[in-house]
Design an enzyme around this catalytic site. Structure first.
Site, mmCIF file in Angstrom:
data_model
loop_
_atom_site.group_PDB
_atom_site.id
_atom_site.type_symbol
_atom_site.label_atom_id
_atom_site.label_comp_id
_atom_site.label_asym_id
_atom_site.label_seq_id
_atom_site.Cartn_x
_atom_site.Cartn_y
_atom_site.Cartn_z
ATOM 1 N N TRP A 198 0.831 -1.212 0.000
ATOM 2 C CA TRP A 198 0.000 0.000 0.000
ATOM 3 C C TRP A 198 0.859 1.254 0.000
ATOM 4 O O TRP A 198 0.560 2.221 -0.710
ATOM 5 C CB TRP A 198 -0.992 -0.006 1.154
ATOM 6 C CG TRP A 198 -2.070 -1.021 0.916
ATOM 7 C CD1 TRP A 198 -2.336 -2.130 1.659
ATOM 8 C CD2 TRP A 198 -2.998 -1.042 -0.183
ATOM 9 N NE1 TRP A 198 -3.377 -2.830 1.098
ATOM 10 C CE2 TRP A 198 -3.797 -2.195 -0.036
ATOM 11 C CE3 TRP A 198 -3.227 -0.216 -1.293
ATOM 12 C CZ2 TRP A 198 -4.811 -2.534 -0.941
ATOM 13 C CZ3 TRP A 198 -4.241 -0.554 -2.192
ATOM 14 C CH2 TRP A 198 -5.007 -1.687 -2.009
ATOM 15 N N ASP A 256 -1.690 6.685 6.172
ATOM 16 C CA ASP A 256 -2.768 5.816 5.707
ATOM 17 C C ASP A 256 -3.045 4.804 6.820
ATOM 18 O O ASP A 256 -2.230 3.938 7.101
ATOM 19 C CB ASP A 256 -2.328 5.104 4.420
ATOM 20 C CG ASP A 256 -3.350 4.084 3.920
ATOM 21 O OD1 ASP A 256 -4.404 3.913 4.554
ATOM 22 O OD2 ASP A 256 -3.075 3.459 2.863
ATOM 23 N N LYS A 271 -12.581 -1.557 6.282
ATOM 24 C CA LYS A 271 -11.910 -2.544 7.125
ATOM 25 C C LYS A 271 -12.445 -2.467 8.562
ATOM 26 O O LYS A 271 -12.993 -3.411 9.059
ATOM 27 C CB LYS A 271 -10.393 -2.313 7.117
ATOM 28 C CG LYS A 271 -9.667 -2.968 5.934
ATOM 29 C CD LYS A 271 -9.505 -2.079 4.756
ATOM 30 C CE LYS A 271 -8.941 -2.822 3.566
ATOM 31 N NZ LYS A 271 -8.204 -1.955 2.652
HETATM 32 C C1 LIG Z 1 -7.503 -1.488 1.595
HETATM 33 C C2 LIG Z 1 -6.392 -0.507 1.675
HETATM 34 C C3 LIG Z 1 -6.229 0.497 0.716
HETATM 35 C C4 LIG Z 1 -7.095 0.613 -0.509
HETATM 36 O O1 LIG Z 1 -8.352 1.074 -0.242
HETATM 37 P P1 LIG Z 1 -9.403 1.422 -1.401
HETATM 38 O O2 LIG Z 1 -10.549 1.979 -0.629
HETATM 39 O O3 LIG Z 1 -9.718 0.141 -2.109
HETATM 40 O O4 LIG Z 1 -8.789 2.406 -2.313
HETATM 41 C C5 LIG Z 1 -5.190 1.397 0.909
HETATM 42 N N1 LIG Z 1 -4.380 1.325 1.962
HETATM 43 C C6 LIG Z 1 -4.506 0.353 2.899
HETATM 44 C C7 LIG Z 1 -3.560 0.310 4.056
HETATM 45 C C8 LIG Z 1 -5.520 -0.591 2.781
HETATM 46 O O5 LIG Z 1 -5.650 -1.548 3.704
#
Ligand SMILES: *Cc1c(COP(=O)(O)O)cnc(C)c1O
Length: 361
Positions: free
Chosen positions: A102, A172, A196
């Site tokens: 990511w 993030d 999540k």
């Molecule tokens: C799932 C995830 C993403 C991507 O998320 P989207 O909503 O599909 O763009 C980005 N960063 C992390 C750490 C994730 O777990």
């Protein structure tokens, strides 16, 4: 109908009482004769949901008053663009920590916007560990330092945060938001897709500190500018109303069940159950990540062969445990356990892992 223990990485399991309540309210929301899906986003009913979701998130995660909360569309991935578009201007550069899949995606987008330095790259180690926070030395002139608190695919997670002087940390936190107490004031921006730990897909929560907001570019198109959304309380255009509504119900469920302290304890207990099953298996299961960097949300493990892994995943599914396949880019197995995964689910998986190892070891 019986529900399985759902270890999907995201979208992920939601609390059953939340789904049941949403089901009850789906066709007639509070005697309005229509669903919240069918209402104006300017209606008093939706306005209240929107406002309460913001207040509750701030309260649960301990977001200080000098932060603005935004509810945006476009997934976490849109933030990979919005962060550099808003902050990387005036000839500045920024620093990225490449901790896994990511972080690398965030980095790839930032490079298209401006100058990006890499302060750590876990490639040599196959992204199986993290440096100590004080080993990160951001350029004091950097517009920001970008981190990924939990690598959902690789299964590693930061415990502590670096001291960066005046350089704001942008993080993030998609896969571990609201799973532990945080020194939120150490960050300039925290962003997280809801699917999540917070609710369904469709809404991304962004917490941005006031002084960072003041530094944002002023020449961006409307949707891409944090200023637009901050000024209009995330009602500049139609927000993802149903996702916000479900997130609000999920936040209420977290609060009713003990809030952030409880969430922190659940994460510790669930992950310990599964890591113990790995560590006590005499090598039948192997964790590829450094012990001190192990994620409490996504437990990644391997078995002796891909054939055995496929059998493990199938046998678990037969016993009502789904979503254990590792990400397609890395293979193996992964148990994702967010707030809505009950401790019983982790215990059932741990027991199953021991029994499977005994039978096949
Ligand atoms: C799932 C995830 C993403 C991507 O998320 P989207 O909503 O599909 O763009 C980005 N960063 C992390 C750490 C994730 O777990």
């Amino acid at each position: 109908m019986s529900r399985i223990y759902n270890f999907n990485p995201g979208p992920a399991t939601l609390p059953l009482p939340v789904l049941e309540r949403a089901g009850r309210e789906l066709t007639d929301y509070r005697q309005k004769g229509m669903s919240i899906l069918e209402m104006s986003h300017r209606s008093p009913e939706y306005s209240q949901v929107h406002k309460e979701a913001m207040e509750l998130f701030k309260k649960l995660q301990g977001v200080p008053k000098n932060f603005k909360l935004l509810f945006l569309g476009g997934g976490t991935t849109l933030q990979f663009s919005m962060v550099p578009l808003n902050l990387l201007h005036g000839g500045k550069s920024c620093d990225y920590v490449l901790s896994g899949a990511w972080a690398k995606k965030a980095y790839a987008d930032a490079r298209k916007v401006g100058k990006v330095n890499v302060v750590f790259d876990g490639e040599a180690d196959n992204y199986a560990s993290l440096p100590e926070p004080d080993e990160l030395r951001p350029d004091p002139r950097a517009a920001y330092l970008h981190m990924t608190s939990n690598e959902t695919i690789g299964g590693i997670q930061w415990r502590d945060w670096p001291e960066t002087g005046g350089v704001p940390i942008v993080c993030d936190m998609s896969s571990d938001i609201l799973s532990r107490r945080l020194p939120v004031d150490k960050f300039g921006i925290i962003y997280a897709g809801a699917q999540k730990n917070l609710g369904p897909s469709g809404v991304t929560v962004v917490a941005i500190r006031d002084d960072i907001l003041d530094r944002c570019a002023e020449d961006l198109t409307a949707y891409l500018s944090y200023r637009t959304h901050a000024k209009k309380d995330s009602l500049y255009n139609t927000p993802p109303v149903f996702a916000v509504y479900l997130m609000k119900l999920t936040l209420e469920w977290v609060e009713e069940n003990g809030g952030i302290q409880a969430a922190e304890r659940w994460a510790r207990e669930r992950s310990a159950l599964v890591y113990d099953a790995i560590d006590e298996s005499d090598g039948f299961y192997k964790s590829p990540v450094l012990e001190k960097n192990r994620s409490k949300m996504n437990v990644v493990f391997r078995l002796g062969s891909e054939e055995l892994e496929a059998r493990f995943i199938q046998a678990a599914a037969d016993q009502g445990m789904g979503g254990l396949k590792g990400h397609r880019s890395v293979g193996g197995c992964r148990a994702s356990m967010y707030n809505a995964m009950p401790i019983e689910g982790a215990r059932a998986l741990s027991d199953f892992m021991r029994a499977f190892a005994k039978k096949n070891g």
